[in-house]
Design an enzyme around this catalytic site. Sequence first.
Site, mmCIF file in Angstrom:
data_model
loop_
_atom_site.group_PDB
_atom_site.id
_atom_site.type_symbol
_atom_site.label_atom_id
_atom_site.label_comp_id
_atom_site.label_asym_id
_atom_site.label_seq_id
_atom_site.Cartn_x
_atom_site.Cartn_y
_atom_site.Cartn_z
ATOM 1 N N SER A 1 24.701 -26.695 28.057
ATOM 2 C CA SER A 1 25.532 -26.905 26.617
ATOM 3 C C SER A 1 26.961 -26.944 26.890
ATOM 4 O O SER A 1 27.501 -26.175 27.714
ATOM 5 C CB SER A 1 24.853 -25.690 25.882
ATOM 6 O OG SER A 1 23.805 -25.406 25.947
ATOM 7 N N HIS B 1 20.777 -32.579 23.042
ATOM 8 C CA HIS B 1 20.712 -32.827 24.396
ATOM 9 C C HIS B 1 20.041 -34.195 24.476
ATOM 10 O O HIS B 1 18.817 -34.614 24.303
ATOM 11 C CB HIS B 1 19.449 -31.713 25.047
ATOM 12 C CG HIS B 1 19.870 -30.464 25.339
ATOM 13 N ND1 HIS B 1 20.591 -29.997 26.424
ATOM 14 C CD2 HIS B 1 19.681 -29.571 24.367
ATOM 15 C CE1 HIS B 1 20.838 -28.583 26.100
ATOM 16 N NE2 HIS B 1 20.526 -28.428 24.978
ATOM 17 N N HIS C 1 14.017 -27.806 29.474
ATOM 18 C CA HIS C 1 13.279 -26.119 29.398
ATOM 19 C C HIS C 1 11.805 -26.000 29.135
ATOM 20 O O HIS C 1 11.230 -26.699 28.575
ATOM 21 C CB HIS C 1 14.386 -25.655 27.962
ATOM 22 C CG HIS C 1 15.701 -25.998 27.996
ATOM 23 N ND1 HIS C 1 16.124 -26.960 27.395
ATOM 24 C CD2 HIS C 1 16.725 -25.374 28.564
ATOM 25 C CE1 HIS C 1 17.908 -27.198 27.727
ATOM 26 N NE2 HIS C 1 17.846 -26.230 28.096
ATOM 27 N N TYR D 1 11.063 -23.618 27.211
ATOM 28 C CA TYR D 1 10.588 -23.184 25.988
ATOM 29 C C TYR D 1 10.077 -24.706 24.909
ATOM 30 O O TYR D 1 9.675 -24.513 23.915
ATOM 31 C CB TYR D 1 11.682 -22.419 25.305
ATOM 32 C CG TYR D 1 12.995 -23.253 25.207
ATOM 33 C CD1 TYR D 1 13.429 -24.311 24.299
ATOM 34 C CD2 TYR D 1 14.152 -22.937 25.906
ATOM 35 C CE1 TYR D 1 14.596 -25.098 24.295
ATOM 36 C CE2 TYR D 1 15.257 -23.303 25.915
ATOM 37 C CZ TYR D 1 15.522 -24.644 24.874
ATOM 38 O OH TYR D 1 16.717 -25.115 25.145
ATOM 39 N N GLU D 2 10.234 -25.881 25.597
ATOM 40 C CA GLU D 2 10.186 -26.990 24.905
ATOM 41 C C GLU D 2 8.810 -27.386 25.258
ATOM 42 O O GLU D 2 8.085 -28.252 24.487
ATOM 43 C CB GLU D 2 10.921 -28.295 25.668
ATOM 44 C CG GLU D 2 12.497 -28.105 25.279
ATOM 45 C CD GLU D 2 13.325 -29.348 25.864
ATOM 46 O OE1 GLU D 2 13.298 -30.255 25.386
ATOM 47 O OE2 GLU D 2 13.959 -28.871 26.862
ATOM 48 N N ALA E 1 24.955 -21.982 29.816
ATOM 49 C CA ALA E 1 25.386 -21.063 28.916
ATOM 50 C C ALA E 1 24.298 -19.790 28.938
ATOM 51 O O ALA E 1 23.170 -19.844 28.940
ATOM 52 C CB ALA E 1 25.310 -21.211 27.462
ATOM 53 N N MET F 1 17.919 -19.351 29.701
ATOM 54 C CA MET F 1 16.778 -19.673 29.415
ATOM 55 C C MET F 1 16.420 -21.009 30.290
ATOM 56 O O MET F 1 15.560 -21.893 29.956
ATOM 57 C CB MET F 1 16.372 -20.082 28.086
ATOM 58 C CG MET F 1 16.517 -19.111 26.968
ATOM 59 S SD MET F 1 16.353 -19.360 25.401
ATOM 60 C CE MET F 1 16.953 -18.074 24.414
ATOM 61 N N SER F 2 17.418 -21.186 31.445
ATOM 62 C CA SER F 2 17.085 -22.575 32.189
ATOM 63 C C SER F 2 17.439 -22.107 33.658
ATOM 64 O O SER F 2 17.277 -21.013 33.838
ATOM 65 C CB SER F 2 18.092 -23.629 31.923
ATOM 66 O OG SER F 2 19.505 -22.757 31.930
ATOM 67 N N ASN G 1 28.026 -15.486 24.942
ATOM 68 C CA ASN G 1 28.019 -14.140 23.892
ATOM 69 C C ASN G 1 27.643 -13.042 24.543
ATOM 70 O O ASN G 1 27.175 -13.223 25.768
ATOM 71 C CB ASN G 1 26.946 -14.721 22.832
ATOM 72 C CG ASN G 1 25.468 -15.026 23.623
ATOM 73 O OD1 ASN G 1 25.374 -16.048 24.101
ATOM 74 N ND2 ASN G 1 24.607 -13.825 23.498
ATOM 75 N N HIS H 1 22.745 -19.482 17.892
ATOM 76 C CA HIS H 1 23.049 -20.813 18.735
ATOM 77 C C HIS H 1 24.485 -21.333 18.188
ATOM 78 O O HIS H 1 25.174 -21.906 19.075
ATOM 79 C CB HIS H 1 22.024 -21.800 18.331
ATOM 80 C CG HIS H 1 22.193 -22.989 19.478
ATOM 81 N ND1 HIS H 1 22.175 -23.136 20.702
ATOM 82 C CD2 HIS H 1 22.356 -24.372 19.014
ATOM 83 C CE1 HIS H 1 22.227 -24.040 21.133
ATOM 84 N NE2 HIS H 1 22.333 -25.216 20.208
#
Length: 273
Positions: free
Chosen positions: A31, A62, A84, A86-87, A114, A212-213, A236, A248
């Site tokens: 990101s 993306h 990812h 999660y996709e 990120a 998450m990647s 964050n 996000h």
Amino acid sequence: MTNSNQAIKEAAAYINSKSNIIPEVGLILGSGLGILAELIENGVTISYQDIPHFPVSTVEGHEGELLLGTIKGRAVVMMKGRFHMYEGYGPETTAFPVRVMNELGVKSLLVTNAAGGVNTTYEPGDLMLISDHLNMTGTNPLIGPNDADLGVRFPDMSQAYSRRLRALAKETAQSRGFDVQEGVYAGLLGPTYETPAEIVMLRAIGADAVGMSTVSEVIVARHAGLEVLGISCISNMAAGILDQPLSHGEVMETTERVREKFLGLVLDVIPQM
Ligand code: HPA
């Protein structure tokens, strides 16, 4: 099939039919750094959907394109948009492009992401060189029969993130007038952000950042013998550290805010990789 040597070779052959570049460095930028695509010279853009066996990205914002060209004279291949878990993709699918990059001739891989800051001394906007990772996804892209042409059955992960490239990135940052953190990245499935209890656990087991990647990509890169540099943008503070919800929006805002710094570092490091 998607991950068979034949599928990898067919994908690479298609890419080679569209571009004369023999890339030495692979780039998977998370990101906020997609803008690097605009700095690629003599570039060729190939849509993921045109590449045989390539997965297609589902996340908004993306894009799904592979770019080949040069950055400061260095031949690169860059993923604009990554996959990812999660996709809904399996770990081997998220890492398929890394195998294709390897087949194209890439020797080293730069991955960025990120991440939430788990280490309480970190601040949003910090850049962290990944020194190691915790694979907390509960799975592994190398599960299944091992093809010895792609790598060994039990790959060594004791120096997954190259010491040489980390030292180089650190020096480069310092010469640009800022310091970087160095720490352990915990890779989780997502797509929920973590609970505060999970962050307490992650800190206890040695994580400095969470995202998450990256982990499946790096596992496959090491299996293939690629040298890896990983950089996280601490976007964050992780859940429960501050008394505010995660969003996000905050992640995007921070990556936007430090983009110039991040981009400058990446641009200076690539020619030396
Ligand atoms: N947790 C997981 N993934 C993330 C975070 C986070 O706090 N920030 C950016 N990606």
